[in-house]
Design an enzyme around this catalytic site. Structure first.
Site, PDB file in Angstrom:
ATOM      1  N   GLN A 223       0.825  -1.209   0.000  1.00 30.08           N
ATOM      2  CA  GLN A 223       0.000   0.000   0.000  1.00 30.08           C
ATOM      3  C   GLN A 223       0.862   1.262   0.000  1.00 30.08           C
ATOM      4  O   GLN A 223       0.331   2.358  -0.098  1.00 30.08           O
ATOM      5  CB  GLN A 223      -0.888   0.035   1.246  1.00 30.08           C
ATOM      6  CG  GLN A 223      -1.920  -1.064   1.323  1.00 30.08           C
ATOM      7  CD  GLN A 223      -2.619  -1.071   2.674  1.00 30.08           C
ATOM      8  OE1 GLN A 223      -2.499  -2.019   3.425  1.00 30.08           O
ATOM      9  NE2 GLN A 223      -3.351  -0.023   2.989  1.00 30.08           N
ATOM     10  N   PHE A 254      -6.050  -3.994   3.439  1.00 29.40           N
ATOM     11  CA  PHE A 254      -6.748  -3.571   4.665  1.00 29.40           C
ATOM     12  C   PHE A 254      -5.847  -2.874   5.681  1.00 29.40           C
ATOM     13  O   PHE A 254      -6.231  -2.700   6.834  1.00 29.40           O
ATOM     14  CB  PHE A 254      -7.443  -4.759   5.339  1.00 29.40           C
ATOM     15  CG  PHE A 254      -8.255  -5.619   4.413  1.00 29.40           C
ATOM     16  CD1 PHE A 254      -9.338  -5.085   3.729  1.00 29.40           C
ATOM     17  CD2 PHE A 254      -7.930  -6.941   4.196  1.00 29.40           C
ATOM     18  CE1 PHE A 254     -10.082  -5.857   2.863  1.00 29.40           C
ATOM     19  CE2 PHE A 254      -8.674  -7.728   3.323  1.00 29.40           C
ATOM     20  CZ  PHE A 254      -9.754  -7.184   2.657  1.00 29.40           C
ATOM     21  N   GLU A 258       0.596  -1.742   4.565  1.00 27.21           N
ATOM     22  CA  GLU A 258       1.032  -0.346   4.630  1.00 27.21           C
ATOM     23  C   GLU A 258       2.485  -0.262   5.084  1.00 27.21           C
ATOM     24  O   GLU A 258       3.289   0.449   4.504  1.00 27.21           O
ATOM     25  CB  GLU A 258       0.142   0.469   5.566  1.00 27.21           C
ATOM     26  CG  GLU A 258       0.524   1.938   5.608  1.00 27.21           C
ATOM     27  CD  GLU A 258      -0.442   2.781   6.407  1.00 27.21           C
ATOM     28  OE1 GLU A 258      -0.069   3.919   6.754  1.00 27.21           O
ATOM     29  OE2 GLU A 258      -1.558   2.320   6.710  1.00 27.21           O
ATOM     30  N   ARG A 336      -5.857   7.846  17.055  1.00 25.56           N
ATOM     31  CA  ARG A 336      -7.140   7.841  16.346  1.00 25.56           C
ATOM     32  C   ARG A 336      -8.226   7.171  17.177  1.00 25.56           C
ATOM     33  O   ARG A 336      -9.395   7.571  17.118  1.00 25.56           O
ATOM     34  CB  ARG A 336      -7.012   7.164  14.979  1.00 25.56           C
ATOM     35  CG  ARG A 336      -8.250   7.343  14.110  1.00 25.56           C
ATOM     36  CD  ARG A 336      -8.039   6.791  12.713  1.00 25.56           C
ATOM     37  NE  ARG A 336      -7.383   7.724  11.819  1.00 25.56           N
ATOM     38  CZ  ARG A 336      -8.022   8.516  10.949  1.00 25.56           C
ATOM     39  NH1 ARG A 336      -9.337   8.514  10.895  1.00 25.56           N
ATOM     40  NH2 ARG A 336      -7.350   9.303  10.152  1.00 25.56           N
ATOM     41  N   ARG A 368      -8.064  -1.499   8.595  1.00 28.36           N
ATOM     42  CA  ARG A 368      -9.226  -0.692   8.194  1.00 28.36           C
ATOM     43  C   ARG A 368      -9.894  -0.006   9.400  1.00 28.36           C
ATOM     44  O   ARG A 368     -10.506  -0.650  10.244  1.00 28.36           O
ATOM     45  CB  ARG A 368     -10.217  -1.608   7.491  1.00 28.36           C
ATOM     46  CG  ARG A 368     -11.275  -0.904   6.675  1.00 28.36           C
ATOM     47  CD  ARG A 368     -12.092  -1.940   5.937  1.00 28.36           C
ATOM     48  NE  ARG A 368     -12.927  -1.341   4.901  1.00 28.36           N
ATOM     49  CZ  ARG A 368     -13.604  -2.049   4.002  1.00 28.36           C
ATOM     50  NH1 ARG A 368     -13.520  -3.363   3.992  1.00 28.36           N
ATOM     51  NH2 ARG A 368     -14.351  -1.447   3.101  1.00 28.36           N
ATOM     52  N   PHE A 370      -8.019   1.974  11.492  1.00 29.00           N
ATOM     53  CA  PHE A 370      -6.797   2.533  12.059  1.00 29.00           C
ATOM     54  C   PHE A 370      -6.989   3.021  13.497  1.00 29.00           C
ATOM     55  O   PHE A 370      -6.577   4.110  13.863  1.00 29.00           O
ATOM     56  CB  PHE A 370      -6.326   3.678  11.164  1.00 29.00           C
ATOM     57  CG  PHE A 370      -4.859   3.994  11.282  1.00 29.00           C
ATOM     58  CD1 PHE A 370      -3.916   3.208  10.669  1.00 29.00           C
ATOM     59  CD2 PHE A 370      -4.423   5.092  12.003  1.00 29.00           C
ATOM     60  CE1 PHE A 370      -2.548   3.507  10.766  1.00 29.00           C
ATOM     61  CE2 PHE A 370      -3.067   5.400  12.107  1.00 29.00           C
ATOM     62  CZ  PHE A 370      -2.136   4.596  11.484  1.00 29.00           C
ATOM     63  N   THR A 469      -3.877  11.632  10.201  1.00 27.96           N
ATOM     64  CA  THR A 469      -3.642  12.490  11.354  1.00 27.96           C
ATOM     65  C   THR A 469      -2.198  12.990  11.399  1.00 27.96           C
ATOM     66  O   THR A 469      -1.891  13.896  12.172  1.00 27.96           O
ATOM     67  CB  THR A 469      -3.990  11.756  12.664  1.00 27.96           C
ATOM     68  OG1 THR A 469      -3.292  10.513  12.707  1.00 27.96           O
ATOM     69  CG2 THR A 469      -5.487  11.485  12.736  1.00 27.96           C
ATOM     70  N   ALA A 538      -6.218   5.550   5.346  1.00 32.76           N
ATOM     71  CA  ALA A 538      -6.971   6.636   5.985  1.00 32.76           C
ATOM     72  C   ALA A 538      -8.183   7.066   5.162  1.00 32.76           C
ATOM     73  O   ALA A 538      -8.649   8.205   5.288  1.00 32.76           O
ATOM     74  CB  ALA A 538      -6.064   7.835   6.261  1.00 32.76           C
ATOM     75  N   GLU A 740     -13.109   3.172   4.912  1.00 25.28           N
ATOM     76  CA  GLU A 740     -13.102   2.657   6.280  1.00 25.28           C
ATOM     77  C   GLU A 740     -14.422   2.803   7.034  1.00 25.28           C
ATOM     78  O   GLU A 740     -14.787   1.905   7.801  1.00 25.28           O
ATOM     79  CB  GLU A 740     -11.982   3.348   7.070  1.00 25.28           C
ATOM     80  CG  GLU A 740     -10.594   2.985   6.589  1.00 25.28           C
ATOM     81  CD  GLU A 740      -9.526   3.839   7.246  1.00 25.28           C
ATOM     82  OE1 GLU A 740      -8.640   3.277   7.910  1.00 25.28           O
ATOM     83  OE2 GLU A 740      -9.581   5.077   7.095  1.00 25.28           O
TER      84      GLU A 740
END
Length: 790
Positions: A223, A254, A258, A336, A368, A370, A469, A538, A740
């Site tokens: 990702q 998902f 990342e 988050r 998904r 986060f 964020t 995100a 998400e």
């Protein structure tokens, strides 16, 4: 770059796209996913399907067999002498950096002799062989000895030992303790929120091909191609321009790809550099599950004060995220969770503590939502507890706590004002369309006359913040080439993992250039085409990459308009883009004729685009700011029936209303809502991770880890996109993110299960039901209520 103003038009003289013009497949149309047919037929090419260069080697890894200990010796002679083995590497063979932590250090590429193993399944060495089977067989021949150390495997153990991967963070408003003391009523509670395995269809995979001048071409299921490029370059100790990462598609991700795709690309790259041959590394499912991160499990503890109507007066909330052995992305994930611990509700006096707990398990990572889902589950547990205590319908308690423009109840606990109040109207709409009140009364009647089977129903809202964020990640680039036959090649920094991003961004370009989407090809995401990209995460993929592509397309359109004005001596308003045509005064050209004419007049038919999200900021020192550009909203009603003697249950009906603004693609958006809901339902009901006493993960495949199957899909499953709700912010064509937020709609299933259990005590008791709410946990909750009432 042209500036995008609040009316979502470019601040130049290019005529804005007219809504009535609709080339086939442009934005707003329900176009099929660009690879849908290839997915179904098996023609879609993933990393492991690629035609590898002649002589490609296959790599595999050796994994630790203890959760915590020092490697005292590592004998790899048998591995090196095994049939087909070409090379074996350990930590000492890494030419560059050893720690590949994405944000903070703590993630060694490999653990060597005298190093400390931090979890069962950590990489110790890698082997390259002439076949995949030979590499796997050889990796099992290593003889490793450890000096074992005590291991912390649970959040409670980590908290007790004050073991953290990062410092705690705190958010507050008012004086929570004074508010609690003055509250009309008060409750305390605790909730365990389970983790979740990524369980993507395509596992982790990389193919590295060495190039001249020390270059490396990396095909990676990632990702985050730019981060992969950076880490491969640093591990090889070369400049970034010598590494190109190419990602055409992933078979699911998902969040699990990342940061956790980087290790396998780096290992394959080292072996490719040493051998001078292409190297492919693909993990088997069981090892993939052992060696890569999951959704963070959380522990929530709360003390809440409220009035007789169930309106919250004060809240003291502790959220402890089980991070595993390293920081990875846990700082932002727990942040988050804290941001979303209000979900849709105004908290007048509140104190929230977020702890990043270290455990000797695999480092947990993005998934998904986060962290947002865990924070929202925590507050929905509190809302249900308050409803049972006051005797009110949980929906009424939810409504009375919603953010509202009235009485200054529209500012979050971190200082962001809610500017678009969608939820009150959306909840009222769903309450009516789902026939919630009548079904609630029917369920009460059913439960009163059935001693074994009990039904439950719940309507829960979702308010989810959209943006990274971390501020600097909110940027994107795009590149568009127009060829002389009128066909268009599009490239941008977003990656395609099945969510339809390539399709949506192509629709944006089709709309702006007024050409059929069939004339646009979105090519593989590559770091040598669009550099310095952010991860596709995100829920921002369409927002930022769509805007970057729109910027590039508008640059091209402006350039073509200027050319036509000069070449034909006409005013700008005489140049009109029509579906697959361009009208210049009295003349009409096909798009292909027009761009071919521009080419012969030496007009550039290539353009880059760029976008950065405005308005967002957050100060961690003061725990205040505007971390989100806007909020996505939705709500779901779920109805369940449980067997109180076995704990078995089924979801009988689901009704969803979700706000996607002006949808870029209603068909894909509805698919994302349905898929996200089912994935969320799996997280909260059936997907249970389990470790044995030694720290070994025991749920390492579909035989032991239960994701939802087609039979778990509710037989009645109604999904509506909220009509007439354009985004108040100047997003791409006023759409709203959909990646998400739908996952959290599934909280309604978990709340409905507790509603059914609570009916055994006439809805006076709030049953403890940790997630995932497996049939065993449902049965234990039923037995607990029986014991209390006997």
């Amino acid at each position: 770059m042209p500036e995008v103003n609040e009316s979502n038009t470019v601040a130049n003289n290019v005529p804005p796209t007219t809504p009535s013009t609709t080339p086939a497949g442009s934005a707003g149309q329900g176009v099929a996913h660009e690879s849908a047919a290839r997915h179904v037929s098996g023609e879609a090419v993933y990393v492991d399907d690629m035609m590898a260069p002649s002589g490609t080697l296959h790599a595999y890894v050796g994994l630790s067999t203890v959760a915590h200990g020092v490697v005292s010796s590592m004998s790899l002679a048998a591995v090196k002498n095994a049939e087909g083995v070409v090379d074996v590497i350990t930590r000492d063979d890494i030419p560059g950096i050893v720690d590949i932590g994405p944000v903070f250090p703590g993630d060694p590429l490999m653990v060597g002799v005298d190093d400390t193993v931090e979890f069962h399944g950590q990489v110790l060495f890698a082997v390259a062989a002439t076949s995949y089977a030979a590499a796997r067989r050889a990796a099992r021949l290593a003889k490793i000895e450890y000096a074992t150390l005590p291991a912390h495997l649970t959040i409670e153990e980590g908290l007790a030992a004050e073991s953290f991967v990062r410092p705690a963070h705190y958010q507050s408003r008012g004086n929570a303790q004074e508010g609690l003391r003055a509250a009309d009523q008060r409750l305390q509670g605790e909730l365990q929120i389970g983790g979740q395995e990524q369980m993507y269809l395509e596992g982790q995979a990389s193919l590295c091909v060495p190039e001249e001048d020390g270059g490396m071409l990396v095909y990676s299921s990632t990702q985050n191609p730019t981060e992969g490029q950076k880490l491969v370059a640093e591990v090889l100790s070369v400049d970034l321009h010598k590494v190109t990462v190419d990602t055409r598609r992933m078979g699911g991700a998902f969040g699990g790809k990342e940061t956790h795709a980087n290790q396998w690309a780096c290992l394959a790259a080292i072996l490719a550099r040493r051998t001078g041959r292409a190297v492919k590394l693909r993990l088997a499912r069981g090892d993939d599950m052992r060696a890569t991160g999951k959704r963070h499990h959380f522990l929530s503890r709360y003390d809440v004060g409220f009035d007789k109507q169930g309106r919250i007066q004060a809240l003291d909330l502790m959220l402890a995220g089980g991070c595993g052995m390293s920081p990875d992305l846990s700082d932002a994930i727990v942040d988050r969770a804290m941001f979303h611990s209000d979900n849709a509700y105004y908290l007048p006096q509140v104190a929230i503590a977020g702890h990043r707990v270290k455990t000797n398990t695999v480092s947990n990572t993005a998934f998904r939502g986060f962290g947002g889902p865990q924070g929202m589950v925590a507050i929905e547990d509190i809302i249900d507890a308050v409803a049972r205590s006051t005797g009110r319908d949980p929906l009424d308690v939810r409504k009375s706590n919603l953010y509202s423009a009235e009485d200054n109840r529209d500012v979050t606990h971190y200082g962001q004002t809610i500017e678009q109040h969608v939820l009150p109207m959306l909840l009222d709409r769903l309450e009516e369309t789902s026939d919630y009140r009548a079904r609630r009364e029917s369920i009460r009647t059913f439960n009163a006359s059935n001693s074994v089977l009990k039904k439950g129903i719940a309507l829960t809202p979702v308010k989810f913040g959209i943006s990274f964020t971390v501020q600097h990640l909110n940027q994107a680039g795009a590149l568009i080439h127009v060829y002389t036959d009128g066909s268009v090649q599009l490239n941008h920094g977003g990656t395609e993992m099945g969510q339809g991003l390539y399709t949506k961004v192509a629709q944006v370009v089709a709309q702006e250039l007024q050409i059929d989407i069939a004339n646009i090809r979105c090519t593989a995401t590559r770091t040598d085409k669009v550099p310095n990209t952010s991860p596709t995460a995100a829920s921002s993929g369409s927002d930022i990459n769509g805007m970057a592509a729109l910027d590039a397309a508008r640059t091209l359109r402006q350039r073509l308009v200027a050319f036509a004005c000069e070449h034909f001596s006409v005013a700008e308003d005489a140049v009109v883009f029509l579906p697959n045509q361009v009208s210049v005064g009295e003349q009409v050209f096909t798009f292909a004729q027009f761009v071919n004419l521009a080419y012969h007049q030496r007009i550039s038919l290539s353009a880059t685009g760029f976008y950065r999200t405005p308005k967002i900021h957050y100060d961690r020192e003061t725990a205040s700011g505007r971390p989100f550009y806007y909020f996505a909203n939705g709500a779901a009603v779920s109805e369940v029936v449980i067997d109180t003697l076995t704990g078995e249950y089924r979801v009988e009906r689901v009704d969803i209303c979700h706000d996607v603004g002006n949808s870029l693609n209603p068909a894909i958006d509805i698919g994302q809502i349905e898929g996200g809901f089912i994935q969320g339902m799996g997280w909260l009901t059936s997907e249970e991770l389990s470790w044995d006493a030694s720290g070994r993960l025991t749920t390492v495949g579909p035989a032991t880890y239960k994701i939802p199957a087609i039979g778990d899909t509710p037989p009645i499953f109604n999904v509506e996109l909220l009509p007439d709700s354009p985004n108040a912010e100047a997003t791409i064509f006023r759409s709203k993110a959909v990646g998400e937020p739908p996952l959290m709609l599934a909280i309604s299933v978990w709340s409905a299960l507790r509603d059914a259990i609570s009916s055994m005590a006439d809805y006076r008791v709030h049953p403890k039901l940790d997630t995932p709410a497996t049939p065993e946990r449902v049965l234990m909750a039923c037995e607990s209520l029986r014991s209390e009432s006997s």
